[in-house]
Design a protein around this motif. Sequence first.
Motif, mmCIF file in Angstrom:
data_model
loop_
_atom_site.group_PDB
_atom_site.id
_atom_site.type_symbol
_atom_site.label_atom_id
_atom_site.label_comp_id
_atom_site.label_asym_id
_atom_site.label_seq_id
_atom_site.Cartn_x
_atom_site.Cartn_y
_atom_site.Cartn_z
ATOM 1 N N PRO A 1 0.820 -1.223 0.000
ATOM 2 C CA PRO A 1 0.000 0.000 0.000
ATOM 3 C C PRO A 1 0.849 1.266 0.000
ATOM 4 C CG PRO A 1 0.092 -0.906 2.201
ATOM 5 C CD PRO A 1 0.847 -1.866 1.309
ATOM 6 N N ASP A 2 0.259 2.334 -0.490
ATOM 7 C CA ASP A 2 0.867 3.657 -0.403
ATOM 8 C C ASP A 2 0.213 4.400 0.752
ATOM 9 O OD1 ASP A 2 2.577 3.528 -2.680
ATOM 10 O OD2 ASP A 2 0.807 3.714 -3.951
ATOM 11 N N ASN A 3 0.980 5.196 1.450
ATOM 12 C CA ASN A 3 0.444 6.003 2.545
ATOM 13 C C ASN A 3 -0.186 7.254 1.930
ATOM 14 O OD1 ASN A 3 -0.176 7.442 4.808
ATOM 15 N ND2 ASN A 3 1.874 7.346 5.705
ATOM 16 N N ILE A 4 -1.512 7.216 1.732
ATOM 17 C CA ILE A 4 -2.171 8.344 1.066
ATOM 18 C C ILE A 4 -2.233 9.584 1.942
ATOM 19 C CG2 ILE A 4 -3.511 6.874 -0.490
ATOM 20 C CD1 ILE A 4 -5.934 7.377 1.309
ATOM 21 N N ALA A 5 -1.931 9.429 3.242
ATOM 22 C CA ALA A 5 -1.939 10.596 4.139
ATOM 23 C C ALA A 5 -0.840 11.585 3.770
ATOM 24 C CB ALA A 5 -1.791 10.153 5.590
ATOM 25 N N VAL A 6 0.227 11.105 3.137
ATOM 26 C CA VAL A 6 1.335 11.990 2.789
ATOM 27 C C VAL A 6 1.353 12.343 1.298
ATOM 28 C CG1 VAL A 6 2.775 11.175 4.686
ATOM 29 C CG2 VAL A 6 2.950 10.070 2.454
ATOM 30 N N LEU A 7 0.396 11.803 0.535
ATOM 31 C CA LEU A 7 0.343 12.094 -0.892
ATOM 32 C C LEU A 7 -0.488 13.342 -1.153
ATOM 33 C CD1 LEU A 7 -0.243 8.537 -2.411
ATOM 34 C CD2 LEU A 7 1.895 9.795 -2.259
ATOM 35 N N SER A 8 -0.168 14.022 -2.231
ATOM 36 C CA SER A 8 -0.958 15.189 -2.634
ATOM 37 C C SER A 8 -2.301 14.729 -3.177
ATOM 38 C CB SER A 8 -0.211 15.984 -3.705
ATOM 39 O OG SER A 8 -0.145 15.218 -4.900
#
Length: 197
Positions: free
Chosen positions: A41-48
């Motif tokens: 998974p990608d940490n969407i909390a830190v993605l734009s």
Amino acid sequence: MNRIKIGTKKSTREEIGAVNIESNGVETNKNDFLVYFLVQPDNIAVLSETAVRTKIIALSGVIKGYDCIEFSCINSRENFDSNKNFYKERLEKEHSQKVRELLEKDIAHLDRVQIQTASAREFLFILRFKNYNFESNDVQTGISRMEKLLKDEGFTSRLATKDDIKRLYAVYYVQNITQIYFDDYDGERFVRSDDYI
């Protein structure tokens, strides 16, 4: 006593609907074959916002590519809620200040462990091949196509091995997080091949 029905016990495989766990998937009792892909998974909390939108579009690209795809998210960490509830109930009844301090420290420790492992989840893309036929090459073709599609859409993934599948089932069905090795047959690891007659 005559009214009590005594049911026959089912095996683990019957309970979960699996006929056989192969090296690349699970044959079910409904003549389906399930193939599991572990997706990082990608940490969407830190993605734009743009990066999140791009991930959503990529996921929709994967979904459009297959009509037999399923998704699953499994907690791969232990849940200490029942332990914490026990400590809290015990804390309410305890009169000794020393014991109360120990109980509070135990609760704090469990909280720390849960916070440290809060992101320990596993995400699965599951391909279901209906009316599975051993003779056809559909499964291997589907696996290759899915691997390419996931890579093209920017997902980091890998095909689950037989050991991965057994571990995932143990987590899903019995929340067994700590066991490392799973036997195909009960006690298999304790029997050496030269013990057979």
